[in-house]
Design a protein around this motif. Sequence first.
Motif, PDB file in Angstrom:
ATOM      1  N   MET A  56      39.899 -18.482 -19.951  1.00  0.00           N
ATOM      2  CA  MET A  56      39.647 -17.326 -19.097  1.00  0.00           C
ATOM      3  C   MET A  56      40.947 -16.539 -18.926  1.00  0.00           C
ATOM      4  O   MET A  56      41.906 -17.031 -18.334  1.00  0.00           O
ATOM      5  CB  MET A  56      39.124 -17.788 -17.728  1.00  0.00           C
ATOM      6  N   SER A  57      40.993 -15.308 -19.475  1.00  0.00           N
ATOM      7  CA  SER A  57      42.213 -14.524 -19.409  1.00  0.00           C
ATOM      8  C   SER A  57      42.308 -13.805 -18.068  1.00  0.00           C
ATOM      9  O   SER A  57      41.324 -13.321 -17.520  1.00  0.00           O
ATOM     10  CB  SER A  57      42.250 -13.507 -20.549  1.00  0.00           C
ATOM     11  N   GLN A  58      43.513 -13.713 -17.543  1.00  0.00           N
ATOM     12  CA  GLN A  58      43.750 -13.073 -16.253  1.00  0.00           C
ATOM     13  C   GLN A  58      43.688 -11.557 -16.391  1.00  0.00           C
ATOM     14  O   GLN A  58      44.188 -10.994 -17.346  1.00  0.00           O
ATOM     15  CB  GLN A  58      45.113 -13.497 -15.737  1.00  0.00           C
ATOM     16  N   LYS A  59      43.050 -10.899 -15.426  1.00  0.00           N
ATOM     17  CA  LYS A  59      42.971  -9.443 -15.389  1.00  0.00           C
ATOM     18  C   LYS A  59      43.793  -8.945 -14.198  1.00  0.00           C
ATOM     19  O   LYS A  59      43.568  -9.346 -13.060  1.00  0.00           O
ATOM     20  CB  LYS A  59      41.520  -8.975 -15.226  1.00  0.00           C
ATOM     21  N   ASN A  60      44.756  -8.078 -14.483  1.00  0.00           N
ATOM     22  CA  ASN A  60      45.613  -7.521 -13.434  1.00  0.00           C
ATOM     23  C   ASN A  60      45.119  -6.126 -13.058  1.00  0.00           C
ATOM     24  O   ASN A  60      45.037  -5.236 -13.909  1.00  0.00           O
ATOM     25  CB  ASN A  60      47.062  -7.453 -13.923  1.00  0.00           C
ATOM     26  N   ILE A  61      44.804  -5.957 -11.788  1.00  0.00           N
ATOM     27  CA  ILE A  61      44.199  -4.723 -11.294  1.00  0.00           C
ATOM     28  C   ILE A  61      45.169  -4.032 -10.338  1.00  0.00           C
ATOM     29  O   ILE A  61      45.712  -4.661  -9.431  1.00  0.00           O
ATOM     30  CB  ILE A  61      42.883  -5.018 -10.541  1.00  0.00           C
ATOM     31  N   LEU A  62      45.349  -2.718 -10.536  1.00  0.00           N
ATOM     32  CA  LEU A  62      46.085  -1.898  -9.581  1.00  0.00           C
ATOM     33  C   LEU A  62      45.069  -1.095  -8.782  1.00  0.00           C
ATOM     34  O   LEU A  62      44.332  -0.280  -9.335  1.00  0.00           O
ATOM     35  CB  LEU A  62      47.058  -0.962 -10.297  1.00  0.00           C
ATOM     36  N   PHE A  63      45.023  -1.331  -7.491  1.00  0.00           N
ATOM     37  CA  PHE A  63      44.044  -0.706  -6.593  1.00  0.00           C
ATOM     38  C   PHE A  63      44.803   0.140  -5.585  1.00  0.00           C
ATOM     39  O   PHE A  63      45.626  -0.384  -4.827  1.00  0.00           O
ATOM     40  CB  PHE A  63      43.237  -1.824  -5.921  1.00  0.00           C
ATOM     41  N   ASP A 101      40.100 -15.174 -12.013  1.00  0.00           N
ATOM     42  CA  ASP A 101      40.856 -14.518 -13.081  1.00  0.00           C
ATOM     43  C   ASP A 101      41.219 -13.077 -12.740  1.00  0.00           C
ATOM     44  O   ASP A 101      41.829 -12.380 -13.557  1.00  0.00           O
ATOM     45  CB  ASP A 101      40.080 -14.573 -14.400  1.00  0.00           C
ATOM     46  N   ILE A 102      40.854 -12.625 -11.552  1.00  0.00           N
ATOM     47  CA  ILE A 102      41.176 -11.261 -11.127  1.00  0.00           C
ATOM     48  C   ILE A 102      42.352 -11.292 -10.158  1.00  0.00           C
ATOM     49  O   ILE A 102      42.294 -11.934  -9.107  1.00  0.00           O
ATOM     50  CB  ILE A 102      39.973 -10.592 -10.446  1.00  0.00           C
ATOM     51  N   ILE A 103      43.418 -10.598 -10.507  1.00  0.00           N
ATOM     52  CA  ILE A 103      44.604 -10.478  -9.658  1.00  0.00           C
ATOM     53  C   ILE A 103      44.738  -9.022  -9.226  1.00  0.00           C
ATOM     54  O   ILE A 103      44.890  -8.132 -10.072  1.00  0.00           O
ATOM     55  CB  ILE A 103      45.879 -10.930 -10.402  1.00  0.00           C
ATOM     56  N   ILE A 104      44.669  -8.774  -7.913  1.00  0.00           N
ATOM     57  CA  ILE A 104      44.702  -7.405  -7.403  1.00  0.00           C
ATOM     58  C   ILE A 104      46.053  -7.097  -6.757  1.00  0.00           C
ATOM     59  O   ILE A 104      46.510  -7.827  -5.877  1.00  0.00           O
ATOM     60  CB  ILE A 104      43.581  -7.169  -6.376  1.00  0.00           C
ATOM     61  N   PHE A 164      49.024  -3.348 -15.953  1.00  0.00           N
ATOM     62  CA  PHE A 164      47.710  -3.486 -15.334  1.00  0.00           C
ATOM     63  C   PHE A 164      46.607  -3.210 -16.349  1.00  0.00           C
ATOM     64  O   PHE A 164      46.713  -2.297 -17.167  1.00  0.00           O
ATOM     65  CB  PHE A 164      47.589  -2.534 -14.149  1.00  0.00           C
ATOM     66  N   ASP A 165      45.550  -4.013 -16.275  1.00  0.00           N
ATOM     67  CA  ASP A 165      44.406  -3.831 -17.170  1.00  0.00           C
ATOM     68  C   ASP A 165      43.500  -2.702 -16.693  1.00  0.00           C
ATOM     69  O   ASP A 165      42.884  -2.013 -17.509  1.00  0.00           O
ATOM     70  CB  ASP A 165      43.605  -5.136 -17.257  1.00  0.00           C
ATOM     71  N   VAL A 166      43.390  -2.541 -15.382  1.00  0.00           N
ATOM     72  CA  VAL A 166      42.530  -1.508 -14.804  1.00  0.00           C
ATOM     73  C   VAL A 166      43.220  -0.914 -13.582  1.00  0.00           C
ATOM     74  O   VAL A 166      43.802  -1.644 -12.775  1.00  0.00           O
ATOM     75  CB  VAL A 166      41.150  -2.077 -14.379  1.00  0.00           C
ATOM     76  N   VAL A 167      43.157   0.412 -13.450  1.00  0.00           N
ATOM     77  CA  VAL A 167      43.600   1.108 -12.242  1.00  0.00           C
ATOM     78  C   VAL A 167      42.360   1.598 -11.497  1.00  0.00           C
ATOM     79  O   VAL A 167      41.465   2.192 -12.110  1.00  0.00           O
ATOM     80  CB  VAL A 167      44.521   2.295 -12.573  1.00  0.00           C
ATOM     81  N   ILE A 168      42.287   1.317 -10.196  1.00  0.00           N
ATOM     82  CA  ILE A 168      41.174   1.767  -9.363  1.00  0.00           C
ATOM     83  C   ILE A 168      41.715   2.743  -8.321  1.00  0.00           C
ATOM     84  O   ILE A 168      42.629   2.408  -7.559  1.00  0.00           O
ATOM     85  CB  ILE A 168      40.477   0.586  -8.660  1.00  0.00           C
ATOM     86  N   ILE A 169      41.137   3.947  -8.290  1.00  0.00           N
ATOM     87  CA  ILE A 169      41.490   4.955  -7.292  1.00  0.00           C
ATOM     88  C   ILE A 169      40.317   5.109  -6.336  1.00  0.00           C
ATOM     89  O   ILE A 169      39.194   5.412  -6.771  1.00  0.00           O
ATOM     90  CB  ILE A 169      41.812   6.314  -7.945  1.00  0.00           C
ATOM     91  N   SER A 170      40.560   4.903  -5.048  1.00  0.00           N
ATOM     92  CA  SER A 170      39.485   5.013  -4.062  1.00  0.00           C
ATOM     93  C   SER A 170      40.033   5.596  -2.766  1.00  0.00           C
ATOM     94  O   SER A 170      40.899   4.990  -2.129  1.00  0.00           O
ATOM     95  CB  SER A 170      38.855   3.639  -3.801  1.00  0.00           C
ATOM     96  N   ARG A 215      29.980  -9.283  -7.990  1.00  0.00           N
ATOM     97  CA  ARG A 215      29.606  -9.434  -9.392  1.00  0.00           C
ATOM     98  C   ARG A 215      29.630  -8.094 -10.109  1.00  0.00           C
ATOM     99  O   ARG A 215      30.084  -7.998 -11.251  1.00  0.00           O
ATOM    100  CB  ARG A 215      28.220 -10.066  -9.482  1.00  0.00           C
ATOM    101  N   PHE A 216      29.154  -7.031  -9.456  1.00  0.00           N
ATOM    102  CA  PHE A 216      29.161  -5.702 -10.079  1.00  0.00           C
ATOM    103  C   PHE A 216      30.585  -5.271 -10.426  1.00  0.00           C
ATOM    104  O   PHE A 216      30.864  -4.839 -11.550  1.00  0.00           O
ATOM    105  CB  PHE A 216      28.512  -4.673  -9.160  1.00  0.00           C
ATOM    106  N   TRP A 217      31.506  -5.388  -9.481  1.00  0.00           N
ATOM    107  CA  TRP A 217      32.880  -4.959  -9.746  1.00  0.00           C
ATOM    108  C   TRP A 217      33.556  -5.858 -10.777  1.00  0.00           C
ATOM    109  O   TRP A 217      34.365  -5.388 -11.596  1.00  0.00           O
ATOM    110  CB  TRP A 217      33.678  -4.902  -8.451  1.00  0.00           C
ATOM    111  N   TYR A 218      33.214  -7.128 -10.755  1.00  0.00           N
ATOM    112  CA  TYR A 218      33.760  -8.052 -11.753  1.00  0.00           C
ATOM    113  C   TYR A 218      33.296  -7.653 -13.156  1.00  0.00           C
ATOM    114  O   TYR A 218      34.093  -7.615 -14.106  1.00  0.00           O
ATOM    115  CB  TYR A 218      33.315  -9.470 -11.429  1.00  0.00           C
TER     116      TYR A 218
END
Length: 250
Positions: A1-8, A47-50, A72-78, A239-242
């Motif tokens: 399981m690979s780690q996913k780095n998220i910038l929120f 596996d999700i690191i925020i 970061f694998d994904v950037v989230i703007i909210s 689950r949806f966001w994952y």
Amino acid sequence: MSQKNILFIGETWIITKFHTKGFDVIPLGGFDDYSVYLKEGLKPFKDIIITHIPNHLVLSAYPQTMEQISKFDVVIISDCGRNTLTMYPEMFKVPMGINKVRLTADYVKEGGSLIMAGGWVDFQGFQGKGNYHGSEIEEVLPVNIMETDDRIECTEGVKPEVIKGEHEVLKDISGDWPEFLGYQKVFPKEDSVVLATIGEKKDPFIIVGKAGKGKSMAFTSDLAPHWGVDFVAWKDYGRFWYNAINWLSE
């Protein structure tokens, strides 16, 4: 399981208010952090690191180089407007700093991934304060953004309708979505895919697409209250966001 780095980034605000009690006025302060909803929802997925940057720190703490943002694998703007993402703490010097909006778009074009969630300071937003229309970030989103206030307020509640349930983003997700109190009106680009609609006019609700070597997703309602007050309590919220993060970061 690979780690996913998220910038929120975003989903916080500082509160200043005054209680006027007859002759006496009492100033009060506070701080609200609605990023906790997404962080709690994704907590079961180890596996999700925020990495979260609250709005008041985005000016100074947001990545300023491709090397930094590419970690970061994904950037989230909210609920973080374009002005907040653009400016720096020291505004009275030339140059002020790198164009962070363009940097984010270049990151996607080079293989990164971006999610923009809806809210009063996203897409174009309340009185246009989101202000992403015409920006480099709009160029890499799967939707075109209105020039004016784009909010559709639904005080009676409105439920999304899934039209692409076989997509990886919606894998193992219940078809019975909760109701929302509002969303943003956007226009899907020709090469994008609308996964779900919302409202009587079947407005786009979840839209995905590609930009350069990367991917992006527009989620036109809020990932936290108030629009998403029932959403955050939904059994498939995490689950949806994952799923979205996994698909975007493939």
